[in-house]
Design a protein around this motif. Structure first.
Motif, short mmCIF file in Angstrom:
data_model
loop_
_atom_site.label_atom_id
_atom_site.label_comp_id
_atom_site.label_asym_id
_atom_site.label_seq_id
_atom_site.Cartn_x
_atom_site.Cartn_y
_atom_site.Cartn_z
N LEU A 180 -94.58 18.60 69.81
CA LEU A 180 -94.82 18.22 68.41
C LEU A 180 -93.66 17.34 67.96
O LEU A 180 -92.54 17.80 67.72
CB LEU A 180 -94.93 19.47 67.52
CG LEU A 180 -95.16 19.21 66.03
CD1 LEU A 180 -96.39 18.33 65.80
CD2 LEU A 180 -95.28 20.52 65.26
N SER A 182 -91.60 14.53 65.57
CA SER A 182 -91.42 14.26 64.15
C SER A 182 -92.09 12.96 63.74
O SER A 182 -92.19 12.65 62.56
CB SER A 182 -89.92 14.21 63.80
OG SER A 182 -89.32 13.08 64.41
N ALA A 213 -96.19 14.27 64.03
CA ALA A 213 -96.06 14.71 62.64
C ALA A 213 -95.47 13.53 61.87
O ALA A 213 -95.35 12.42 62.41
CB ALA A 213 -95.18 15.94 62.54
N TYR A 218 -91.26 21.73 57.09
CA TYR A 218 -92.31 22.76 57.18
C TYR A 218 -93.66 22.17 56.81
O TYR A 218 -94.67 22.40 57.50
CB TYR A 218 -91.96 23.91 56.23
CG TYR A 218 -92.96 25.04 56.20
CD1 TYR A 218 -92.90 26.09 57.12
CD2 TYR A 218 -93.96 25.08 55.24
CE1 TYR A 218 -93.81 27.13 57.09
CE2 TYR A 218 -94.88 26.12 55.19
CZ TYR A 218 -94.80 27.14 56.12
OH TYR A 218 -95.72 28.17 56.07
N ASP A 220 -94.60 19.11 57.05
CA ASP A 220 -95.03 18.22 58.13
C ASP A 220 -95.68 19.02 59.25
O ASP A 220 -96.64 18.57 59.87
CB ASP A 220 -93.83 17.44 58.68
CG ASP A 220 -93.27 16.45 57.66
OD1 ASP A 220 -94.06 15.86 56.91
OD2 ASP A 220 -92.04 16.29 57.62
N GLY A 221 -95.16 20.22 59.52
CA GLY A 221 -95.77 21.09 60.53
C GLY A 221 -97.15 21.57 60.12
O GLY A 221 -98.08 21.60 60.95
N CYS A 240 -91.60 22.12 69.67
CA CYS A 240 -91.53 21.36 68.42
C CYS A 240 -90.14 20.77 68.22
O CYS A 240 -89.13 21.38 68.57
CB CYS A 240 -91.87 22.27 67.24
SG CYS A 240 -93.47 23.10 67.40
N LEU A 245 -90.75 22.48 61.68
CA LEU A 245 -92.03 21.99 62.19
C LEU A 245 -92.79 23.11 62.88
O LEU A 245 -94.00 23.29 62.67
CB LEU A 245 -91.81 20.85 63.19
CG LEU A 245 -91.75 19.41 62.68
CD1 LEU A 245 -91.46 18.46 63.83
CD2 LEU A 245 -93.05 19.01 61.98
N ALA A 246 -92.09 23.87 63.71
CA ALA A 246 -92.73 24.97 64.45
C ALA A 246 -93.27 26.03 63.50
O ALA A 246 -94.39 26.52 63.68
CB ALA A 246 -91.72 25.58 65.42
N PHE A 249 -96.38 24.66 61.64
CA PHE A 249 -97.52 24.56 62.55
C PHE A 249 -98.08 25.94 62.84
O PHE A 249 -99.31 26.16 62.78
CB PHE A 249 -97.09 23.88 63.85
CG PHE A 249 -98.23 23.45 64.72
CD1 PHE A 249 -98.68 22.13 64.73
CD2 PHE A 249 -98.89 24.36 65.55
CE1 PHE A 249 -99.73 21.73 65.53
CE2 PHE A 249 -99.95 23.98 66.36
CZ PHE A 249 -100.37 22.65 66.35
N GLY A 269 -89.41 26.41 68.93
CA GLY A 269 -88.78 25.51 67.97
C GLY A 269 -87.48 24.94 68.53
O GLY A 269 -87.16 25.10 69.71
#
Length: 332
Positions: A180, A182, A213, A218, A220-221, A240, A245-246, A249, A269
């Motif tokens: 994942l 950025s 993403a 957060y 964006d996840g 991620c 992000l993790a 998601f 993460g």
């Protein structure tokens, strides 16, 4: 109250009084303590602006940062602030959000003649970089790499750390890996993606799917999970680019799609922020060597502030490893 007043009061030379306030000067400890005690009794406070005129050093460290709300950078800032204070320097923070803001932040800092500037996020224009060089103010990039070959930097060995994540997932039986991203050109994102992809290929598996993403946050996840719904059946693990992000998601995949983590999808993460260890998240994550990175930054700052010749370089600090928690499972 001035140094001259203290010297007259104690009937000693002005030069001796001045040396008592400088840590690296030759003066007996008994005399130093005598001067400092009397200065406190008389209510003397050093004038940092007057001192900077005499020494040509302001003892100011500028900081350019896009978001003080970032969990990882707020932690680093707290550690740096405390440590910088110990070496008799002061931190001046100028936040910015967009490309033009970073150049404006530099302009603001330069007005105070800082001894150095720490760049936490964002890219400065070539004109801004040249301005700092012309003024003799070193730029130290923290956790990122500048395109300027004359810049200083301290960062994590992101590629090697990402390779550790690939090894963990593959060794635990995962075969359909994904990353994942950025979705931007941040060097941390590119390095983590590169290290993860290359190690996966080296281990004989297909290249990981790249799920984009639009940042490290957060939110964006969350949005990335929604956009990746059709790809979820094709992957069994996800690394991620950041912990936030993790977390975003994982929360959206559970809530929106009923995805079972880690039974159906293992998630890892990167950073090991405090939120990752909360029982409600329990996130497996690649740990950044924050303490070592702060140590290296302070060593570089100290050398530069003392006028020592330090060749421009980027110091790479190895990751402190992976903390396995509840978002990864062993398939075999």
């Amino acid at each position: 109250m001035t140094l001259k007043d203290i010297a007259l009061d104690l009937d000693i030379s002005l030069a001796t009084v001045a040396r008592a306030f400088q840590k690296d000067t030759i003066i007996s400890e008994e005399t130093r303590q005598l001067v400092l005690r009397r200065a406190e009794q008389l209510g003397y406070r050093a004038n940092v602006f007057a001192r900077s005129l005499a020494t040509r050093k302001t003892r100011i460290v500028g900081v350019i940062m896009s978001s003080v709300n970032s969990p990882i950078y707020s932690e680093v800032l707290a550690k740096l602030s405390e440590r910088i204070h110990r070496i008799d320097m002061s931190l001046m923070l100028i936040p910015g959000s967009y490309a033009q803001d970073f150049d404006a932040s530099l302009q603001t800092l330069m007005a105070y003649s800082p001894d150095a500037i720490l760049v936490f996020s964002g890219l400065l224009s070539e004109a801004a970089i040249e301005q700092a060089k012309h003024a003799g103010v070193p730029l130290i990039y923290f956790n990122r790499v500048s395109r300027d070959p004359d810049a200083y930097g301290v960062g994590c060995d992101n590629e090697a750390g990402a390779a550790l994540v690939a090894d963990l997932l593959i060794d635990s039986g995962h075969e359909r890996l994904a990353f994942l991203s950025s979705g931007n050109d941040a060097t941390t994102n590119i390095e983590r993606m590169t290290g993860f992809v290359e190690r996966t290929r080296m281990r004989g598996l297909p290249a990981p799917k790249i799920i984009p993403a639009t940042g490290f946050s957060y939110e964006d996840g969350l949005n990335a999970a929604l956009a990746a719904r059709e790809q979820l059946p094709a992957i069994d693990s996800l690394f991620c680019a950041s912990d936030l992000l993790a977390l975003g998601f994982a929360d959206e995949a559970r809530r929106r799609f009923g995805l079972r983590i880690p039974e159906e999808l293992s998630i890892v993460g990167c950073q090991n922020i405090a939120l990752a260890s909360w029982s409600s998240h329990d996130l497996t994550t690649l740990c950044l060597p924050i303490e070592r990175m702060v140590d290296e930054t302070l060593a570089m700052l100290s050398s530069l502030s003392q006028g020592q010749i330090v060749e421009p370089r980027v110091v790479r600090v190895p990751s402190t490893g992976i903390t396995e928690r509840g978002t990864t499972a062993r398939k075999k």
